[in-house]
Design an enzyme around this catalytic site. Structure first.
Site, PDB file in Angstrom:
ATOM      1  N   HIS A 242       0.014 119.340  24.307  1.00 45.26           N
ATOM      2  CA  HIS A 242      -1.457 119.389  24.288  1.00 45.26           C
ATOM      3  C   HIS A 242      -1.996 120.181  25.480  1.00 45.26           C
ATOM      4  CE1 HIS A 242      -1.581 116.597  20.931  1.00 45.26           C
ATOM      5  NE2 HIS A 242      -0.622 115.927  21.558  1.00 45.26           N
TER       6      HIS A 242
ATOM      7  N   LYS B 171      -1.105 107.274  56.644  1.00 42.10           N
ATOM      8  CA  LYS B 171      -0.887 106.024  55.928  1.00 42.10           C
ATOM      9  C   LYS B 171      -2.082 105.122  56.152  1.00 42.10           C
ATOM     10  CE  LYS B 171       3.156 103.353  54.803  1.00 42.10           C
ATOM     11  NZ  LYS B 171       3.491 104.065  53.578  1.00 42.10           N
TER      12      LYS B 171
ATOM     13  N   GLU C 290       4.599 109.094  39.541  1.00 45.39           N
ATOM     14  CA  GLU C 290       5.047 108.805  40.903  1.00 45.39           C
ATOM     15  C   GLU C 290       5.991 109.900  41.413  1.00 45.39           C
ATOM     16  OE1 GLU C 290       4.101 106.857  43.143  1.00 45.39           O
ATOM     17  OE2 GLU C 290       5.783 106.604  44.516  1.00 45.39           O
TER      18      GLU C 290
ATOM     19  N   ASN D 174     -11.906 103.774  65.076  1.00 48.53           N
ATOM     20  CA  ASN D 174     -11.495 104.134  63.710  1.00 48.53           C
ATOM     21  C   ASN D 174     -12.669 103.850  62.801  1.00 48.53           C
ATOM     22  OD1 ASN D 174      -8.949 104.348  64.694  1.00 48.53           O
ATOM     23  ND2 ASN D 174      -8.152 102.512  63.689  1.00 48.53           N
ATOM     24  N   GLY D 175     -12.857 104.677  61.800  1.00 46.63           N
ATOM     25  CA  GLY D 175     -13.934 104.418  60.846  1.00 46.63           C
ATOM     26  C   GLY D 175     -14.966 105.528  60.917  1.00 46.63           C
TER      27      GLY D 175
ATOM     28  N   LYS E  96       5.262 112.121  44.727  1.00 43.55           N
ATOM     29  CA  LYS E  96       6.188 112.189  45.872  1.00 43.55           C
ATOM     30  C   LYS E  96       6.484 113.652  46.199  1.00 43.55           C
ATOM     31  CE  LYS E  96       6.063 108.921  47.281  1.00 43.55           C
ATOM     32  NZ  LYS E  96       5.558 107.686  46.735  1.00 43.55           N
TER      33      LYS E  96
ATOM     34  N   ARG F 159      -0.512 106.709  61.158  1.00 41.70           N
ATOM     35  CA  ARG F 159      -1.900 106.467  60.741  1.00 41.70           C
ATOM     36  C   ARG F 159      -2.792 107.674  60.958  1.00 41.70           C
ATOM     37  NH1 ARG F 159      -3.057 101.005  60.172  1.00 41.70           N
ATOM     38  NH2 ARG F 159      -5.236 101.553  60.322  1.00 41.70           N
TER      39      ARG F 159
ATOM     40  N   GLU G   5       3.383 115.465  47.731  1.00 44.87           N
ATOM     41  CA  GLU G   5       2.888 115.028  49.041  1.00 44.87           C
ATOM     42  C   GLU G   5       3.847 115.328  50.177  1.00 44.87           C
ATOM     43  OE1 GLU G   5       2.134 110.813  49.653  1.00 44.87           O
ATOM     44  OE2 GLU G   5       3.781 110.290  48.336  1.00 44.87           O
TER      45      GLU G   5
ATOM     46  N   TRP H  80      -6.955 110.877  62.835  1.00 43.50           N
ATOM     47  CA  TRP H  80      -6.989 111.591  61.557  1.00 43.50           C
ATOM     48  C   TRP H  80      -8.448 112.007  61.404  1.00 43.50           C
ATOM     49  CZ3 TRP H  80      -9.484 111.456  56.857  1.00 43.50           C
ATOM     50  CH2 TRP H  80      -8.897 112.192  55.820  1.00 43.50           C
TER      51      TRP H  80
ATOM     52  N   CYS I 117      -6.094 106.682  61.551  1.00 41.26           N
ATOM     53  CA  CYS I 117      -6.295 106.617  62.998  1.00 41.26           C
ATOM     54  C   CYS I 117      -5.648 105.344  63.526  1.00 41.26           C
ATOM     55  CB  CYS I 117      -7.752 106.614  63.423  1.00 41.26           C
ATOM     56  SG  CYS I 117      -8.638 108.096  62.962  1.00 41.26           S
TER      57      CYS I 117
HETATM   58  C1  F6R Z   1       1.902 107.767  48.227  1.00 42.12           C
HETATM   59  C2  F6R Z   1       1.235 106.782  49.041  1.00 42.12           C
HETATM   60  C3  F6R Z   1      -0.188 106.502  48.785  1.00 42.12           C
HETATM   61  C4  F6R Z   1      -0.457 104.990  48.830  1.00 42.12           C
HETATM   62  C5  F6R Z   1      -1.957 104.725  48.699  1.00 42.12           C
HETATM   63  C6  F6R Z   1      -2.272 103.241  48.672  1.00 42.12           C
HETATM   64  O1  F6R Z   1       3.241 107.902  48.589  1.00 42.12           O
HETATM   65  O2  F6R Z   1       1.814 106.196  49.923  1.00 42.12           O
HETATM   66  O3  F6R Z   1      -0.607 107.039  47.578  1.00 42.12           O
HETATM   67  O4  F6R Z   1       0.248 104.377  47.804  1.00 42.12           O
HETATM   68  O5  F6R Z   1      -2.631 105.310  49.774  1.00 42.12           O
HETATM   69  O6  F6R Z   1      -1.876 102.616  49.850  1.00 42.12           O
HETATM   70  P1  F6R Z   1      -1.759 101.057  49.940  1.00 42.12           P
HETATM   71  O7  F6R Z   1      -0.647 100.638  49.072  1.00 42.12           O
HETATM   72  O8  F6R Z   1      -1.479 100.778  51.388  1.00 42.12           O
HETATM   73  O9  F6R Z   1      -3.063 100.485  49.499  1.00 42.12           O
END
Ligand code: F6R
Length: 616
Positions: free
Chosen positions: A512, A611, A489, A100-101, A493, A27, A496, A74, A2
């Site tokens: 396994h 994010k 990773e 937010n929260g 990627k 966000r 997501e 969000w 948010c």
């Molecule tokens: C994946 C991604 C998330 C962040 C995770 C931690 O591409 O961006 O998995 O890595 O939410 O975020 P931070 O680094 O901001 O604590």
């Protein structure tokens, strides 16, 4: 999660709020809204969907008001509907609120408010808080409206359990905004004849680079020409004004199609920034200014714990390989969300590192606080300057990667890997690494930006690999040792941003269980650089080929790979060992990016994600 922006000044608020919301949209992007003071009340416009849908609905010229608040959501409590979008108004029309929260005791408070004849039009916890402020405001019949408004916010926050970053308006105090935070970030922007409030600096830089980072339990009162800071318990706080190091251009896409693409291509610069000023004059070791531990203290550390979430957790895994190899210190790695609730018995001289791009991830912050509460030293490797994690850690390392706006982490991830490699060599030099070996490793580290540029030159070739693999619904990512975190990773990627089911495994684990999935419909991507486990990885490639799986191989120019082994072979330049993970990440990012673009996915705003995860 948010985004909030508020404005009070001399300019019409609505265009500034809409611009801020666009910059904060990463966000949260399921609904958006704004409220501006107008005549005897508020004009409130909300819309389910993106900020662009809200902008279509708002005619800024019809909203000349110079004070307002806004929000991009969000969803936590309540479905994605216009009714649940913020701002929320108290049912008597006195208070407008963005939040937010999560207010955890909202159900109990709702009962109290219903008994007081307040009503509700949404399912949100935020509307409960708006009504609670209005109820308490009504009960304060002494003093001017501004003082009563401020006091009502304080009293209301004293009654809620949970987390919040808020901005509130009061009908009877036009031009005044009250903000407060507990657990959700809030930043004050200090302008000339205007003040702003936002959950992220990205929303402020087009108006001002002078900011004050609020701390938990602080309340801020904004008018066009002044602001004051205090605690919820009414103690005054002196504000420290900082300057944001980057500019508005850094938050724009420029000629790139997506922020993710831009940030992938910014990696050479981000790696330069991670290294700048961080090598000893004799080039035998990295050095760090902000760890706040003396070399004797660092030498006494006999165990490290690395914590993070998502990609940052993958970077923690990579740190383990590097630090154990070069510094010979045992390293544990924990998901921050698990560590915070697990009563983990840590060795006495454990040093804890938390890794976070945003510096606001709630679980990482909670892990940090838990470790501090138990008396451990906690350092952070963080990108966002002034973020809560950066402030609460006892020391650490700033990434200086610049703002990361794409929801999927790219440059912050490789910058974390780079700093982990530097830290490994730094700690190693305090132990068994010789001067000569230190110089050799530093020379290797210094090559990272140039090697990253060479890896980026492979983009056209990777785009054609992507074209061939766009239509699959499953994919396995496999690697051994240092390449295992990269396999995780790569899979993260792809899932997501391209919504393809993908799993990362240590290549030896294939037999396994996961091999049951392998076949012509389940491609396997192997990370196979020239290292000591290459022959083992190549055997695993043969095993999946024998079962008809299409194979993508990512190797290095010095790796002896038999001709025709893979369907697609991406060849990276030969890399010095500590920077290999950094460089190997780049083709994985590009591959996911191009596949997601081919599939028509909204790369920068993947579904259900946002994010900076500030709720548990
Ligand atoms: C994946 C991604 C998330 C962040 C995770 C931690 O591409 O961006 O998995 O890595 O939410 O975020 P931070 O680094 O901001 O604590």
């Amino acid at each position: 999660m948010c985004g909030i922006i508020g404005y009070t000044g001399e300019r019409p608020a609505a265009p500034i709020l809409l611009d801020g919301l666009r910059r904060l949209e990463y966000r949260g992007y399921d609904s958006a809204g704004l409220a501006v003071s107008s005549g005897a009340g508020f004009t409130c416009v909300r819309e389910a969907g993106r900020v662009s849908a809200l902008a279509d609905k708002v005619a800024p010229s019809s909203l000349p008001a110079t004070c307002g608040i806004s929000h991009t959501r969000w969803a936590t409590h309540g479905a994605v509907t216009e009714a649940n979008a913020h701002p929320h108004l108290s049912s008597d029309g006195c208070i407008a609120l963005v939040h937010n929260g999560v207010i955890e005791n909202h159900l109990a408070l709702r009962e109290v408010l219903l008994a007081e004849k307040f009503s509700f039009v949404s399912e949100t916890d935020t509307e409960v808080l708006a009504n609670l402020i209005a109820l308490l405001y009504r009960g304060l019949d002494e003093g001017n409206p501004v003082d009563r408004f401020t006091e009502a916010v304080r009293l209301a926050l004293g009654r809620v359990q949970g987390t919040y970053g808020i901005a509130a308006l009061c009908r009877e105090a036009p031009g005044h905004i009250i903000g407060a935070r507990l657990g959700s970030p809030l930043i004050l922007g200090v302008g000339a004849g205007e003040h702003l409030l936002a959950s992220d600096a990205a929303a402020l830089v087009s108006s001002t680079r002078n900011v004050v980072y609020l701390k938990d339990r602080e309340v801020v009162h904004l008018t066009p020409d002044r602001f004051s800071l205090s605690t919820i318990s009414r103690q005054s706080v002196s504000a420290v004004v900082s300057k944001i190091a980057w500019s508005v251009e850094d938050t724009e896409k420029g000629d790139f199609s997506h922020f993710m693409e831009k940030e992938i291509f910014e990696q050479p610069a981000a790696l330069e920034n991670a290294m700048r000023g961080r090598f000893a004059d004799d080039e035998s070791s990295p050095k760090f200014g902000g760890l706040n531990l003396t070399p004797p203290e660092l030498r006494r550390i006999d165990r490290l714990l690395f914590c993070g979430c998502g990609s940052a957790w993958h970077a923690c895994l990579s740190a383990r390989y590097l630090i154990e190899r070069y510094a010979r210190i045992p390293v544990d790695v924990e998901y921050a969300s698990e560590f915070r609730y697990r009563n983990a018995p840590l060795a006495k001289d454990t040093l804890v590192f938390v890794l976070s791009q945003s510096g606001e991830t709630i679980d990482t912050l909670a892990a940090l606080r838990e470790a501090l509460a138990k008396g451990y030293r906690v350092l952070a490797i963080v990108n966002s300057v002034g973020s809560t994690i950066a402030r609460e850690a006892e020391g650490g390392i700033y990434q200086h990667a610049g703002p990361e706006i794409g929801v999927a982490s790219t440059k912050a991830f490789t910058s974390h890997l780079m700093l982990a490699a530097m830290l490994a060599v730094y700690l190693g030099r305090m132990r068994d690494l010789s001067f000569t070996e230190g110089c050799r490793l530093v020379a290797g580290l210094r090559r990272a930006p140039g090697l990253a540029r060479q890896a980026l030159d492979l983009a056209p070739a990777i785009r054609s690999v992507a074209d061939r693999f766009t239509h699959f619904d499953d994919m396995l990512f496999l690697g051994r040792q240092q390449m295992f975190p990269l396999a995780l990773e790569g899979a993260l990627k792809l899932k997501e941003i391209a919504y393809i089911h993908a799993e990362g495994y240590p290549a030896a684990e294939l037999k396994h269980g996961p091999i049951a999935l392998v076949g012509p419909q389940c491609p396997c991507l192997f990370l196979a650089p020239n290292d000591e486990v290459l022959p083992k990885v190549l055997s695993n490639v043969q095993e999946v080929k024998a079962r008809g799986a299409p194979v993508i191989l990512i190797s290095t120019a010095d790796a002896p790979i038999p001709d025709g082994l893979a369907d697609e072979h991406i060849i990276l330049p030969a890399c010095p060992e500590p920077v290999l993970p950094v460089i190997a990440a780049i083709p994985l990012q590009l591959l996911s990016y191009y596949i997601a673009v081919n599939r028509g996915c909204d790369v920068d705003k993947p579904r259900n994600l946002a994010k900076s995860v500030t709720v548990e």
